[in-house]
Design a protein around this motif. Structure first.
Motif, mmCIF file in Angstrom:
data_model
loop_
_atom_site.group_PDB
_atom_site.id
_atom_site.type_symbol
_atom_site.label_atom_id
_atom_site.label_comp_id
_atom_site.label_asym_id
_atom_site.label_seq_id
_atom_site.Cartn_x
_atom_site.Cartn_y
_atom_site.Cartn_z
ATOM 1 N N LEU A 35 -17.962 1.797 -0.959
ATOM 2 C CA LEU A 35 -17.015 1.037 -0.281
ATOM 3 C C LEU A 35 -17.094 0.541 1.033
ATOM 4 C CD1 LEU A 35 -13.774 0.247 -0.454
ATOM 5 C CD2 LEU A 35 -13.230 2.157 0.910
ATOM 6 N N THR A 67 -4.770 12.898 -9.104
ATOM 7 C CA THR A 67 -5.228 12.567 -7.566
ATOM 8 C C THR A 67 -4.969 13.676 -7.014
ATOM 9 O OG1 THR A 67 -3.177 11.156 -7.371
ATOM 10 C CG2 THR A 67 -4.836 10.014 -8.332
ATOM 11 N N VAL A 101 -4.124 2.483 1.452
ATOM 12 C CA VAL A 101 -3.506 3.292 0.506
ATOM 13 C C VAL A 101 -3.810 4.746 0.495
ATOM 14 C CG1 VAL A 101 -3.765 3.576 -2.033
ATOM 15 C CG2 VAL A 101 -3.804 1.389 -1.172
ATOM 16 N N ALA A 102 -5.113 5.241 1.081
ATOM 17 C CA ALA A 102 -5.508 6.559 1.124
ATOM 18 C C ALA A 102 -4.787 7.308 2.261
ATOM 19 C CB ALA A 102 -7.007 6.517 1.496
ATOM 20 N N VAL A 151 -7.757 -0.301 0.928
ATOM 21 C CA VAL A 151 -8.172 0.965 0.436
ATOM 22 C C VAL A 151 -7.704 2.140 1.369
ATOM 23 C CG1 VAL A 151 -10.070 2.749 -0.344
ATOM 24 C CG2 VAL A 151 -9.883 0.278 -1.282
ATOM 25 N N SER A 201 0.807 -1.257 0.066
ATOM 26 C CA SER A 201 -0.024 0.058 -0.228
ATOM 27 C C SER A 201 0.735 1.367 0.126
ATOM 28 C CB SER A 201 -1.119 0.073 1.374
ATOM 29 O OG SER A 201 -1.918 -1.039 1.245
ATOM 30 N N THR A 260 -16.392 11.463 -4.798
ATOM 31 C CA THR A 260 -15.512 11.008 -3.811
ATOM 32 C C THR A 260 -16.354 10.501 -2.678
ATOM 33 O OG1 THR A 260 -13.772 12.839 -4.447
ATOM 34 C CG2 THR A 260 -13.656 11.367 -2.363
ATOM 35 N N ILE A 292 -11.103 -5.650 1.671
ATOM 36 C CA ILE A 292 -10.753 -4.458 0.509
ATOM 37 C C ILE A 292 -10.773 -2.971 0.931
ATOM 38 C CG2 ILE A 292 -11.912 -3.403 -1.772
ATOM 39 C CD1 ILE A 292 -10.398 -6.148 -1.792
ATOM 40 N N GLN A 293 -11.881 -2.852 2.230
ATOM 41 C CA GLN A 293 -11.744 -1.477 2.764
ATOM 42 C C GLN A 293 -10.556 -1.362 3.578
ATOM 43 O OE1 GLN A 293 -15.275 -0.973 5.315
ATOM 44 N NE2 GLN A 293 -16.623 -2.268 4.091
ATOM 45 N N LEU A 328 -16.630 6.421 -1.399
ATOM 46 C CA LEU A 328 -16.593 6.057 -0.035
ATOM 47 C C LEU A 328 -17.700 5.179 0.409
ATOM 48 C CD1 LEU A 328 -14.398 8.849 1.383
ATOM 49 C CD2 LEU A 328 -13.660 6.495 1.227
#
Length: 232
Positions: free
Chosen positions: A151, A40, A166-167, A163, A23, A144, A159-160, A148
């Motif tokens: 998600l 981004t 990464v965020a 993400v 990540s 955005t 997966i959450q 979210l």
């Protein structure tokens, strides 16, 4: 509501170390590569302008609205005394906001509060949406926030978690690059109305001091966030 509250405070187990490392590498690549950064960078601008807006409210300045532009720039309009602590703090808050938000996100991910992190960011975006004053800005916030929300509602927990990591890494790395870009523009005398130069006019300190301050906060947040999320 009881089910939602239970999910909100649910603690997820820590991911495998390789998930955190990958990540971080992915987020660093996104920030470093020019094309992906331009695509981004608007997310960092959202945090930047949100920082200005929040500080304006905390210092009791009248907040007139926020604009987000397609070139990834933004502006927060406030009204009140043009000098003084309130104006200084409002101007200071922008460049440090993405990094501090990333640091807070690192703390929540370290605690396993992934769902809480997602919903705190959603609340932040909803509040900004109420203050937005242009169509493009509204569309970016809706897109955005919608992503979210989807998600949180439909993606599996793992997966959450990916993400979220990464965020958070993206905010920590992405909080540094705009400051470096600001200094390059200042050297070329292309940023005469930047936050740092506004602060220089408001105080006795030069604009370079505020660029250094922004970079110090961003760097400390990045290393602090890395320490919190480190799998080793």
């Amino acid at each position: 509501m009881d089910k939602f509250l239970a999910q909100l405070v649910e603690v997820q187990p820590a991911p495998e170390p390789w998930v955190i490392v990958v990540s971080a590498v992915f987020a660093f690549a996104v920030v470093s590569y020019t094309t992906s950064w331009h695509l981004t960078r608007g997310l960092v601008t959202i945090a930047h302008e949100g920082g200005h807006a929040l500080m304006a409210l905390l210092t009791r300045r009248k907040l007139e609205g926020i604009r987000l532009h397609s070139d990834t720039s933004g502006v927060t309009l406030t009204r009140g005394k043009p000098t003084g602590p309130g104006m200084v703090l409002t101007a200071l808050a922008g460049y440090v906001a993405p990094s501090l938000l990333g640091l807070a996100g690192a703390w929540l991910t370290d605690q396993g509060r992934i769902t809480m992190l997602i919903w705190v960011v959603l609340l932040f975006l909803v509040c900004m949406l109420l203050l937005i004053r242009n169509l493009y800005g509204a569309l970016i916030l809706l897109a955005t926030g919608g992503a979210l929300f989807a998600l949180s509602m439909y993606a599996p927990d793992d997966i959450q978690q990916v993400v979220a990591y990464v965020a958070v890494w993206f905010l920590l790395f992405g909080g540094v690059r705009p400051i470096m870009e600001l200094q390059r523009k200042r050297r070329r005398r292309q940023a005469g109305n930047s936050d740092a130069d506004q602060l220089a006019r408001l105080t006795v300190l030069p604009g370079g001091f505020y660029v250094f301050f922004f970079l110090l906060v961003a760097g400390a947040s990045m290393f602090g966030g890395a320490y919190l999320m480190s799998p080793f």
